[in-house]
Scaffold this motif. Structure first.
Motif, PDB file in Angstrom:
ATOM      1  N   LEU A   1       0.811  -1.217   0.000  1.00 31.89           N
ATOM      2  CA  LEU A   1       0.000   0.000   0.000  1.00 31.89           C
ATOM      3  C   LEU A   1       0.840   1.261   0.000  1.00 31.89           C
ATOM      4  N   LEU A   2       2.095   1.166   0.473  1.00 32.83           N
ATOM      5  CA  LEU A   2       2.948   2.353   0.482  1.00 32.83           C
ATOM      6  C   LEU A   2       3.184   2.892  -0.920  1.00 32.83           C
ATOM      7  N   GLY A   3       3.099   2.025  -1.920  1.00 27.27           N
ATOM      8  CA  GLY A   3       3.296   2.475  -3.297  1.00 27.27           C
ATOM      9  C   GLY A   3       2.008   2.842  -3.997  1.00 27.27           C
ATOM     10  N   SER A   4       0.890   2.838  -3.294  1.00 30.82           N
ATOM     11  CA  SER A   4      -0.411   3.148  -3.889  1.00 30.82           C
ATOM     12  C   SER A   4      -0.821   4.577  -3.567  1.00 30.82           C
TER      13      SER A   4
ATOM     14  N   PHE B   1      -1.111   8.254   3.606  1.00 27.21           N
ATOM     15  CA  PHE B   1      -1.847   7.884   4.819  1.00 27.21           C
ATOM     16  C   PHE B   1      -1.182   6.702   5.525  1.00 27.21           C
ATOM     17  N   ILE B   2      -0.738   5.692   4.747  1.00 24.28           N
ATOM     18  CA  ILE B   2      -0.095   4.512   5.341  1.00 24.28           C
ATOM     19  C   ILE B   2       1.206   4.905   6.020  1.00 24.28           C
ATOM     20  N   GLN B   3       1.963   5.769   5.374  1.00 20.19           N
ATOM     21  CA  GLN B   3       3.238   6.203   5.952  1.00 20.19           C
ATOM     22  C   GLN B   3       3.036   6.903   7.294  1.00 20.19           C
ATOM     23  N   GLN B   4       1.927   7.670   7.395  1.00 19.38           N
ATOM     24  CA  GLN B   4       1.657   8.406   8.630  1.00 19.38           C
ATOM     25  C   GLN B   4       1.158   7.480   9.733  1.00 19.38           C
ATOM     26  N   SER B   5       0.322   6.514   9.395  1.00 24.54           N
ATOM     27  CA  SER B   5      -0.309   5.674  10.414  1.00 24.54           C
ATOM     28  C   SER B   5       0.469   4.398  10.711  1.00 24.54           C
TER      29      SER B   5
ATOM     30  N   PRO C   1       3.514   3.475  11.894  1.00 21.13           N
ATOM     31  CA  PRO C   1       4.205   3.185  13.165  1.00 21.13           C
ATOM     32  C   PRO C   1       3.259   2.792  14.308  1.00 21.13           C
ATOM     33  N   GLY C   2       2.065   3.337  14.323  1.00 20.65           N
ATOM     34  CA  GLY C   2       1.157   3.029  15.409  1.00 20.65           C
ATOM     35  C   GLY C   2       0.081   2.034  15.052  1.00 20.65           C
ATOM     36  N   ASP C   3      -0.040   1.713  13.744  1.00 19.60           N
ATOM     37  CA  ASP C   3      -1.153   0.849  13.335  1.00 19.60           C
ATOM     38  C   ASP C   3      -0.737  -0.076  12.187  1.00 19.60           C
ATOM     39  N   PRO C   4       0.279  -0.908  12.394  1.00 19.75           N
ATOM     40  CA  PRO C   4       0.723  -1.784  11.300  1.00 19.75           C
ATOM     41  C   PRO C   4      -0.330  -2.828  10.912  1.00 19.75           C
ATOM     42  N   THR C   5      -1.259  -3.132  11.798  1.00 18.45           N
ATOM     43  CA  THR C   5      -2.298  -4.128  11.465  1.00 18.45           C
ATOM     44  C   THR C   5      -3.469  -3.510  10.710  1.00 18.45           C
ATOM     45  N   GLY C   6      -3.460  -2.198  10.496  1.00 16.74           N
ATOM     46  CA  GLY C   6      -4.467  -1.545   9.662  1.00 16.74           C
ATOM     47  C   GLY C   6      -5.846  -1.425  10.272  1.00 16.74           C
ATOM     48  N   GLU C   7      -5.945  -1.343  11.613  1.00 16.46           N
ATOM     49  CA  GLU C   7      -7.267  -1.249  12.244  1.00 16.46           C
ATOM     50  C   GLU C   7      -7.961   0.068  11.893  1.00 16.46           C
ATOM     51  N   MET C   8      -7.189   1.141  11.787  1.00 14.64           N
ATOM     52  CA  MET C   8      -7.790   2.433  11.461  1.00 14.64           C
ATOM     53  C   MET C   8      -8.388   2.417  10.060  1.00 14.64           C
ATOM     54  N   ARG C   9      -7.680   1.752   9.122  1.00 17.43           N
ATOM     55  CA  ARG C   9      -8.229   1.650   7.763  1.00 17.43           C
ATOM     56  C   ARG C   9      -9.542   0.887   7.775  1.00 17.43           C
ATOM     57  N   THR C  10      -9.589  -0.195   8.542  1.00 12.61           N
ATOM     58  CA  THR C  10     -10.826  -0.978   8.636  1.00 12.61           C
ATOM     59  C   THR C  10     -11.970  -0.134   9.175  1.00 12.61           C
TER      60      THR C  10
ATOM     61  N   PHE D   1      11.943  -2.555   7.391  1.00 17.07           N
ATOM     62  CA  PHE D   1      11.459  -1.653   8.440  1.00 17.07           C
ATOM     63  C   PHE D   1      12.541  -1.472   9.500  1.00 17.07           C
ATOM     64  N   ARG D   2      12.673  -0.251  10.010  1.00 13.10           N
ATOM     65  CA  ARG D   2      13.618  -0.003  11.088  1.00 13.10           C
ATOM     66  C   ARG D   2      13.172  -0.765  12.338  1.00 13.10           C
ATOM     67  N   PRO D   3      14.126  -1.200  13.150  1.00 14.97           N
ATOM     68  CA  PRO D   3      13.761  -1.987  14.343  1.00 14.97           C
ATOM     69  C   PRO D   3      12.881  -1.231  15.335  1.00 14.97           C
ATOM     70  N   ASP D   4      13.070   0.108  15.419  1.00 13.91           N
ATOM     71  CA  ASP D   4      12.315   0.865  16.416  1.00 13.91           C
ATOM     72  C   ASP D   4      11.065   1.542  15.826  1.00 13.91           C
ATOM     73  N   LEU D   5      10.728   1.233  14.564  1.00 15.78           N
ATOM     74  CA  LEU D   5       9.628   1.922  13.882  1.00 15.78           C
ATOM     75  C   LEU D   5       8.289   1.727  14.602  1.00 15.78           C
ATOM     76  N   PHE D   6       8.094   0.522  15.153  1.00 14.19           N
ATOM     77  CA  PHE D   6       6.767   0.191  15.675  1.00 14.19           C
ATOM     78  C   PHE D   6       6.663   0.373  17.194  1.00 14.19           C
ATOM     79  N   ALA D   7       7.536   1.194  17.752  1.00 11.85           N
ATOM     80  CA  ALA D   7       7.440   1.482  19.191  1.00 11.85           C
ATOM     81  C   ALA D   7       6.071   2.060  19.573  1.00 11.85           C
ATOM     82  N   PRO D   8       5.484   2.989  18.761  1.00 11.34           N
ATOM     83  CA  PRO D   8       4.128   3.485  19.112  1.00 11.34           C
ATOM     84  C   PRO D   8       3.078   2.371  19.137  1.00 11.34           C
ATOM     85  N   PHE D   9       3.205   1.414  18.214  1.00 14.40           N
ATOM     86  CA  PHE D   9       2.247   0.291  18.175  1.00 14.40           C
ATOM     87  C   PHE D   9       2.348  -0.533  19.453  1.00 14.40           C
ATOM     88  N   LEU D  10       3.561  -0.853  19.874  1.00  9.42           N
ATOM     89  CA  LEU D  10       3.742  -1.652  21.075  1.00  9.42           C
ATOM     90  C   LEU D  10       3.244  -0.906  22.313  1.00  9.42           C
ATOM     91  N   ARG D  11       3.481   0.405  22.333  1.00 16.42           N
ATOM     92  CA  ARG D  11       3.010   1.199  23.469  1.00 16.42           C
ATOM     93  C   ARG D  11       1.484   1.228  23.526  1.00 16.42           C
TER      94      ARG D  11
END
Length: 779
Positions: free
Chosen positions: A137-140, A145-149, A151-160, A544-554
């Motif tokens: 989706l990053l190339g679509s 929107f994907i780039q912004q969301s 780090p905190g929503d890799p599972t795409g719940e906000m899109r759903t 993906f950077r190792p620390d990219l998903f810190a907001p998601f884990l938090r």
């Protein structure tokens, strides 16, 4: 003298009491009083959505008449001004401030709200699939929107959730604001804190919108020619009130002036002219007080109907003044005419009595207002006026009014043939009428002008506001039970949406999941250490950077400790939307779930039934509104026939002669028949209000037929009796004729029907009645 003091004292006391009641009366102008009471749960949905549903809180705004860049800037300026007004829950125009509080809540509670939150979603395989999808989706077009969301929503719940919450579509955007499909208008959607039928609040809201538009137009160059269009239930309610006030005031003033003019012409005495208005004023005052006491409020249309009292209750004074012979007193005249006047008043009351049983609160008010008003007017005429009429009064100016009717009686033979021919032609016209007789479109019974309704549809289409026609409806024993069944309903509806049977849907559980579901979703998220390990494994080999998903884990860890989402946590816009779908009613909760894009209602109902949800019904509001209208059509016909029967029974009891009853009833039947033909000629239709008018033709016209039929041995007395009938008929026809000029359908249809029918009833009574040569011989 004692009787005089007693009568005047009782009348003055009654006037004071009624005045005090009227001073405390609440007046309303919303047309909900002219909607029938719901006879079924489905019809309850119709009336509830019309009066208190989410759609009733919406005001649609269009700005046009300027260049696109100017319109876009006007939209931004207006939105900024209106968002500072507490009267508006949401002000949406497509910019970043639109629904910001809703977006914030959805983001914070995405793991409690999203139906995609399951244990499988957070396994290594589930996380890897989600991350792989994110890369694609990053190339679509969704890349920003994907780039912004991400780090905190890799599972795409906000899109759903965004997909679910915007299932009904949306408007076109230009430069960050909503515009119409052709770009000619900038569009705003406002949610008001007040419901649409809180008219005072909506009036204030419209003033705020107008002031915001004026400020924005003054601040934006090139906006001088811009124009504002508003629509929505609240807008229509305010305009209906304005129309009602304007019509009631205008018609009452004209009718009063007309009545004064007729009395001045006939009696040429300022004192007698004022005395003739006493029954009218007393009747109107008593009618308003009675309606206020019984219903707790008085509708504006009920006041408008007071115009009829100016026409009919004035008749009683006219009969008294006009039939007073030279040398007689008012007491002498009443001794002669009171039995006939009383019977005529009772027939009118009988006609209005049937309206008390109407399923429409508005019609019941009209009936009570007219009954009490006529009784009060007759009482004032009988017990008060005789003490006030100057001794020796004689109305010399009324004799000439009898000439046209006496001319008809001199040619009864030929005119009877014409009346019979007119009735035969009317019957043939009715039998040959093409198409339906009934007005079956509720929109045509609305006082909202057609152009305003069209403008509203254009704004709705431009903003993507769906036409709320279909609903899934059920009742549960508690709020949590209702939310759980709503979740069960969402499953087959989602399936049908994917299959194309549905365009989309709303359910309350999408806004507020049940506590059970929230607990299940919270438990689906692993503990922080386990989730971190799984995410590391799932992202191995992905860029993906190792620390990219810190907001998601938090955030995932925080949701496991957070309290459940409740109605009290929701922002006003979401709370309003939830409240329109989840309604508390005594010991039960009703769910009303909108369904969009329904092409096959039977298939939708079948899909719900196949999911083993037998208690859920699919409601078609168009079908239910048609049923409501047909129910009232049947009710109106039944009440009209009952009223006609009661009037005939009263005539039989009062006249004690079937032959005399026929003489009175025949002109009335002919008048109703010919009036019906005139109203439907050329393909015209009969509204429910016209049926009420038919009954009133009989109720009001019977007064003229009774006085015309009354035995009068004195030729001069009979001539003056006919003159009084003509003057009374002029007052009634002019009053109801004024009602026909109203823009309010109930007043317009009743007015044109009764004005035509009562005029014909007088002409037909003269042509069909027993001929009295002695009266004709009077010069």
């Amino acid at each position: 003298m004692r009787n005089r003091r007693l009568a005047l004292g009782a009348w003055l006391l009654a006037v004071l009491v009624c005045t005090a009641i009227v001073g405390l009366t609440r007046f309303r102008t919303d047309m909900a009083a002219f909607l029938p009471r719901a006879a079924s749960p489905a019809q309850l949905v119709l009336t509830e959505q019309a009066t208190n549903g989410a759609a009733s809180h919406i005001i649609l705004v269009g700005i046009g008449g300027a260049a696109p860049t100017v319109l876009e800037e006007l939209s931004k300026q207006m939105a900024a001004i209106l968002r500072r007004a507490p009267a508006f829950v949401d002000v949406a125009n497509g910019d970043d401030g639109s629904f910001s509080d809703v977006r914030d809540l959805v983001w914070r509670n995405r793991y409690l709200l999203s139906p995609g939150v399951t244990p499988d979603r957070f396994t290594e395989a589930g996380l890897h699939a989600a991350l792989t999808g994110d890369l694609a989706l990053l190339g679509s077009d969704l890349g920003p929107f994907i780039q912004q969301s991400l780090p905190g929503d890799p599972t795409g719940e906000m899109r759903t959730l965004l997909h679910l919450l915007t299932a009904s579509g949306g408007p076109r955007e230009s430069d960050g604001v909503w515009v119409s499909a052709d770009g000619a208008e900038a569009l705003l959607l406002l949610h008001t804190r007040a419901a649409g039928f809180d008219i005072d609040s909506q009036q204030q809201n419209l003033m705020l919108i107008g002031a915001a538009f004026d400020r924005a137009r003054a601040a934006v160059p090139g906006a001088a020619a811009a124009r504002l269009v508003e629509s929505g239930p609240g807008v229509f309610a305010v305009r209906i009130r304005d129309t009602t006030k304007r019509d009631v005031t205008r018609l009452s003033l004209i009718a009063s002036a007309g009545a004064v003019g007729l009395l001045a012409f006939a009696y040429r005495s300022p004192l007698v002219m004022l005395l003739g208005l006493l029954p009218v004023a007393s009747g109107a005052l008593a009618g308003i007080a009675a309606v206020s006491v019984v219903f707790g409020f008085v509708h504006g249309v009920t006041l408008g109907f007071g115009v009829t009292l100016i026409g009919e209750s004035l008749d009683y004074a006219i009969y008294l003044f006009s039939q007073t012979r030279r040398g007689d007193t008012a007491h002498d005249t009443l001794g002669r005419i009171w039995p006939t006047l009383r019977l005529g008043m009772l027939t009118s009351v009988a006609g209005f009595c049937t309206m008390l049983f109407s399923n429409f609160v508005g019609f019941a008010q009209l009936g009570l207002f007219s009954i009490v008003g006529l009784l009060a007017a007759a009482g004032v005429t009988r017990f008060v006026l005789p003490h006030l009429v100057p001794r020796g009064f004689f109305a010399a100016g009324v004799d000439g009014l009898a000439r046209p009717i006496l001319a008809i009686t001199r040619h009864q033979g030929r005119l009877r043939v014409l009346v019979i021919a007119a009735c035969a032609a009317a019957a043939i016209a009715l039998l040959a009428h093409r198409g339906g007789f009934w007005e079956n479109n509720l929109a045509d019974l609305s006082p909202i002008p057609a152009e305003a309704q069209s403008a509203g549809r254009t704004l709705r289409d431009g903003l993507g506001v769906p036409d709320l026609r279909y609903f899934a409806v059920f009742v549960a024993g508690s709020e949590q039970a209702a939310l759980q069944e709503s979740e069960a309903l969402a499953e087959p509806l989602s399936t049908m949406t994917r299959q194309g049977t549905l365009g989309g849907f709303d359910v309350p559980s999408a806004i507020l999941p049940s506590l059970r579901t929230q607990t299940e979703r919270r438990n689906a998220i692993p503990d922080a250490g386990i989730l971190r390990t799984r995410l590391t494994t799932a992202s191995a080999g992905l860029p993906f950077r190792p620390d990219l998903f810190a907001p998601f884990l938090r955030d995932a860890g925080a949701v496991k400790m957070a309290p459940p989402l409740t109605r009290a946590n929701l922002p006003p816009g979401m709370s309003l939307r939830l409240g329109s779908m989840l309604v508390a009613g005594g010991n039960s909760w009703e769910v009303v779930a909108p369904l969009y894009g329904v092409t096959n209602p039977g298939a939708v109902a079948g899909g719900i039934a196949a999911a083993h949800l037998p208690d859920i019904a699919v409601v078609d509001l168009n079908l239910e509104s048609d049923r409501l209208l047909r129910n009232f059509q049947n009710e109106a016909m039944t009440l009209a026939l009952m009223g006609g029967f009661v009037i005939l029974l009263l005539l039989l009891l009062g006249l004690r002669s079937p032959t005399r009853v026929i003489v009175v009833a025949a002109p009335l039947a002919a008048a109703v028949l010919v009036t019906a033909a005139l109203l439907t000629v050329g393909g015209g239709v009969i509204s429910i209000f016209v049926v009420v008018g038919f009954l009133l033709i009989v109720a009001v016209g019977s007064n003229y037929c009774l006085f015309f039929e009354r035995r009068e041995d004195d030729p001069i007395g009979r001539r003056r009796a006919i003159a009084s009938i003509v003057l009374a008929n002029l007052c009634t026809v002019s009053a109801y004729g004024l009602m026909a000029m109203s823009a309010i359908p109930v007043l317009h249809d009743i007015g044109k029907t009764v004005a035509t029918g009562t005029f014909l009833s007088l002409l037909f009574a003269a042509a069909l009645g027993a001929r009295r040569a002695d009266a004709d011989a009077v010069p």
